[in-house]
Design an enzyme around this catalytic site. Sequence first.
Site, PDB file in Angstrom:
ATOM      1  N   ALA A 255     -22.329  -7.016   0.127  1.00 45.76           N
ATOM      2  CA  ALA A 255     -21.460  -7.126  -1.042  1.00 45.76           C
ATOM      3  C   ALA A 255     -21.895  -6.090  -2.064  1.00 45.76           C
ATOM      4  O   ALA A 255     -22.949  -5.464  -1.929  1.00 45.76           O
ATOM      5  CB  ALA A 255     -21.526  -8.528  -1.639  1.00 45.76           C
ATOM      6  N   MET A 256     -21.085  -5.923  -3.116  1.00 47.35           N
ATOM      7  CA  MET A 256     -21.373  -4.931  -4.148  1.00 47.35           C
ATOM      8  C   MET A 256     -21.054  -5.506  -5.514  1.00 47.35           C
ATOM      9  O   MET A 256     -20.000  -6.084  -5.717  1.00 47.35           O
ATOM     10  CB  MET A 256     -20.548  -3.671  -3.881  1.00 47.35           C
ATOM     11  CG  MET A 256     -20.796  -2.581  -4.900  1.00 47.35           C
ATOM     12  SD  MET A 256     -22.526  -2.047  -4.921  1.00 47.35           S
ATOM     13  CE  MET A 256     -22.678  -1.510  -6.612  1.00 47.35           C
ATOM     14  N   ASN A 258     -20.179  -4.444  -8.458  1.00 42.03           N
ATOM     15  CA  ASN A 258     -19.385  -3.719  -9.442  1.00 42.03           C
ATOM     16  C   ASN A 258     -19.021  -4.611 -10.629  1.00 42.03           C
ATOM     17  O   ASN A 258     -18.583  -5.741 -10.450  1.00 42.03           O
ATOM     18  CB  ASN A 258     -18.086  -3.203  -8.814  1.00 42.03           C
ATOM     19  CG  ASN A 258     -18.296  -2.628  -7.441  1.00 42.03           C
ATOM     20  OD1 ASN A 258     -18.978  -1.650  -7.276  1.00 42.03           O
ATOM     21  ND2 ASN A 258     -17.715  -3.276  -6.456  1.00 42.03           N
ATOM     22  N   HIS A 290     -26.675 -13.462  -5.818  1.00 46.16           N
ATOM     23  CA  HIS A 290     -27.323 -12.153  -5.956  1.00 46.16           C
ATOM     24  C   HIS A 290     -26.414 -11.170  -6.704  1.00 46.16           C
ATOM     25  O   HIS A 290     -26.841 -10.529  -7.676  1.00 46.16           O
ATOM     26  CB  HIS A 290     -27.677 -11.602  -4.577  1.00 46.16           C
ATOM     27  CG  HIS A 290     -28.327 -10.260  -4.586  1.00 46.16           C
ATOM     28  ND1 HIS A 290     -29.685 -10.092  -4.562  1.00 46.16           N
ATOM     29  CD2 HIS A 290     -27.795  -9.006  -4.619  1.00 46.16           C
ATOM     30  CE1 HIS A 290     -29.978  -8.804  -4.584  1.00 46.16           C
ATOM     31  NE2 HIS A 290     -28.834  -8.116  -4.621  1.00 46.16           N
ATOM     32  N   GLU A 291     -25.173 -11.069  -6.246  1.00 52.72           N
ATOM     33  CA  GLU A 291     -24.279 -10.095  -6.877  1.00 52.72           C
ATOM     34  C   GLU A 291     -23.948 -10.494  -8.310  1.00 52.72           C
ATOM     35  O   GLU A 291     -23.836  -9.635  -9.185  1.00 52.72           O
ATOM     36  CB  GLU A 291     -23.002  -9.935  -6.041  1.00 52.72           C
ATOM     37  CG  GLU A 291     -23.220  -9.574  -4.586  1.00 52.72           C
ATOM     38  CD  GLU A 291     -24.118  -8.364  -4.375  1.00 52.72           C
ATOM     39  OE1 GLU A 291     -24.196  -7.497  -5.261  1.00 52.72           O
ATOM     40  OE2 GLU A 291     -24.760  -8.285  -3.311  1.00 52.72           O
ATOM     41  N   HIS A 294     -26.758  -9.611 -10.675  1.00 44.67           N
ATOM     42  CA  HIS A 294     -26.803  -8.185 -10.979  1.00 44.67           C
ATOM     43  C   HIS A 294     -26.093  -7.854 -12.293  1.00 44.67           C
ATOM     44  O   HIS A 294     -26.325  -6.774 -12.857  1.00 44.67           O
ATOM     45  CB  HIS A 294     -26.139  -7.380  -9.857  1.00 44.67           C
ATOM     46  CG  HIS A 294     -27.093  -6.844  -8.838  1.00 44.67           C
ATOM     47  ND1 HIS A 294     -28.260  -6.197  -9.168  1.00 44.67           N
ATOM     48  CD2 HIS A 294     -27.036  -6.827  -7.471  1.00 44.67           C
ATOM     49  CE1 HIS A 294     -28.876  -5.811  -8.072  1.00 44.67           C
ATOM     50  NE2 HIS A 294     -28.162  -6.179  -7.028  1.00 44.67           N
TER      51      HIS A 294
END
Length: 850
Positions: A255-256, A258, A290-291, A294
């Site tokens: 995943a990311m 953004n 986690h994402e 961030h």
Amino acid sequence: MRDAAPKTIYLKDYTPFGYTAQSVHLRFKLAPKATRVISRIAFAPNPDATDKSFFLHGEQLDLKWAKINGEAITPQISEEGLSCDAPDEPFIFEAEVEISPETNTALEGLYMSGGMYCTQCEAEGFRKITYYPDRPDVMSTFTVRVEGPHPVLLSNGNPGDSGDGFAEWHDPWPKPAYLFALVAGDLVAHPDRFTTMSGKDVDLNIYVRAGDEDKCAFGMEALKKSMIWDEKVYGREYDLDIFNIVAVDDFNMGAMENKGLNVFNSSCVLASPETSTDSNFERIEAIIAHEYFHNWTGNRITCRDWFQLCLKEGLTVYRDSQFTSDLRSAPVKRISDVIDLRGRQFAEDGGPLAHPVRPGSFVEINNFYTATVYEKGAEVIGMLKTLVGDEAYAKALDLYFDRHDGQACTIEDWLQVFEEVTGRNLKRFKRWYTSAGTPRLHVKESYKNGRYKLTFRQETPPTPGQPQKKPRVIPIAVGLLGVDGKEIVATQVLEMSKRQQSFKWEGLSAKPTPSILRGFSAPVILERDTDDAQRAFLLAHDTDPFNRWEAGRELAKSTLLAMIETGAAPSAGYLDGMLAVLRDDTLDPATRALMLGLPSQSDLTQILADKGVTSDPQAIYDAVQTLKLAMAQHMQDTLPRIYAACQVTGPYSPEAEPAGKRALANAVLALGSRLDGGKAAQEQYDSADNMTQQLSALACLLQENVGDAALAKFYQQWKHDRLVMDKWFGLQVSYAAPEDTAKVAETLTQHADFDHKNPNRFRATLGALAMHHAGFHHISGKGYTLLADWLITLDPLNPQTTARMCSAFQTWKRYDAGRQTMMKAEIERILAQPSLSRDTTEMLTRILAA
């Protein structure tokens, strides 16, 4: 394809960019093969920079025009970007480029997945979208207009104006280009809302393809739990009006993060009891956390350069581990993390791909998204918290957030807040960030006249580029047990900072048994002279859950090594110890399931290699199978009782308690299947109402070589579900006999449903081959050849996935001369391919140079 010629980038050469980006305006005119991107960027000279050359990264871009302050310019264009003269005052740079998302198989920048437009810009994908200083220390606000005939048009930040065929977005928080995101397609939203601790209402959405709406509920609840936890534990509140997640089938990573628009690999967000296992649910919960975490540790505070990647990733992995420990079983989470750390990161540390948590150089940054940066980076955070204490850790984090919000930071910035809060000098501790390799911690004990002493000596073997190692600060959590098994000294944290150091206890009536490295308080290899009797004592009495598991694991290693090296029979002491664990109802089922597991065959190979023994993968495989059968026979009277006691009735729930029961029941089922030929497994398969039970039963049937009918039935039932089909592909390779593994994998690559362009399907099949130790390393060498063939095929399409799969060859020197010769030949064959990517070239060159 970029030039594969290696060009090394060094941390010591860092200089700031000559200009700051005050604001960024982007306009996208979407078209599959001819998307137009119009950029308008306000730049100003950077007072902190001495080099005022104006260079913007850009790759595979068709420049239509460029302007500075409205005047057309003719810049110099290279394969890496654009350069031109720039004013020594604030100015506006504008450009229009054309790109082809449909043909972008590398899945970097803007690409298409099943008709959907999506982006992946970390680490250096934004340069495939438009010309820009694509580096993390250039942060700016973004305003984006997306135009296209799609029902859903998304980008970062808060929504602005929208209408027929367009949508505008504005992100008020400065961010680097790697956090840019865009998604467009025919998607369905699973909506919800969240109210922050200050009363701010936030719209939440998970966007999926039609037909996946029933797989979003768990992910949404995980997101809300993450938001609550981050407020409660770290005092961090969400800062936009909306938070969107999009599920994408073709994605190189999990995943990311953004800003405001997280893009997820579908496998990491979509879940239902019918299609997902308990481990899938837990993984999804952790990745969503986690994402989301961030947002502060990575987005609001990012890294100055990619050498500081661990600053955001190590800290965020540590935070998501805390989250899972709080929501589920802390001991189980800790043990699972250590199993993963030893299996992946220790192997990395001990081979040609070893590098510091903060590397000093790289050729291709994509190759440094490693277990060392992530998992070892998290271990370093945990050690720091152990050394300074919970209260000081919390104060230091508050100072970190207050001081560096909106900044791109370094490891030095991170450690500085701890030094200020605690008054400690962390110069030696910093070596965990700058020195590669896993320290080996040797321990000797002595007892005389009531005085007990432990003497520790640390050493770290040489790693590529670092032949000499200085001592590190190591927190060693120790407890002492009396002769009756009761704890006589509770856990103490000993702080070791020298190459050799002793610690003493006075007034003891008898020699104690030490419980060392409790909770795995440091990522080291503990070496001590002990025997199976002492291991059995700790297994029976240790009050630390991790060390109790560790004692069982050490017993298993001792037993297996004796079987492999001398042909010994399975140890009665180990079998009795595991039977006692199985019967111990004071242990939660999930812990018992973990304790019944055996060391990996790769781990055993490394242990033998450390002893100077060249092992035979087939002999290791045979010993493991023999021990599992012996365990089943030794426990056969108890297995049915435990299996029955762990049956879960009622509606499926992925929560920790029922998941733990299923874990133990299925561990027992796997053992029992060795005695009944899979009869109970077939019954479970036929009656299963959730994927955990169905897949576990199918694995048992394949283990006993009686699963063909169930395998065919499973395919017919689930061939419409791409994520379940990944399981179907992977399971067949994982449970193949060593001599058949390569053939099974090869056959599956010829299946109509195999798509090597899809990273999930490629990893499910070829990744399973690489993970099947005895199969991949079969004496025929067919596993090596098959993997190399497919890496050669994939590299021109997707260098990132190819390079990461090359790590299967990193341990090539552990094996006999014949296997070494075959692996080396395959590595050289891949390297000989014309136009090989920079990613794969770097990985294999490092592996070969070992």
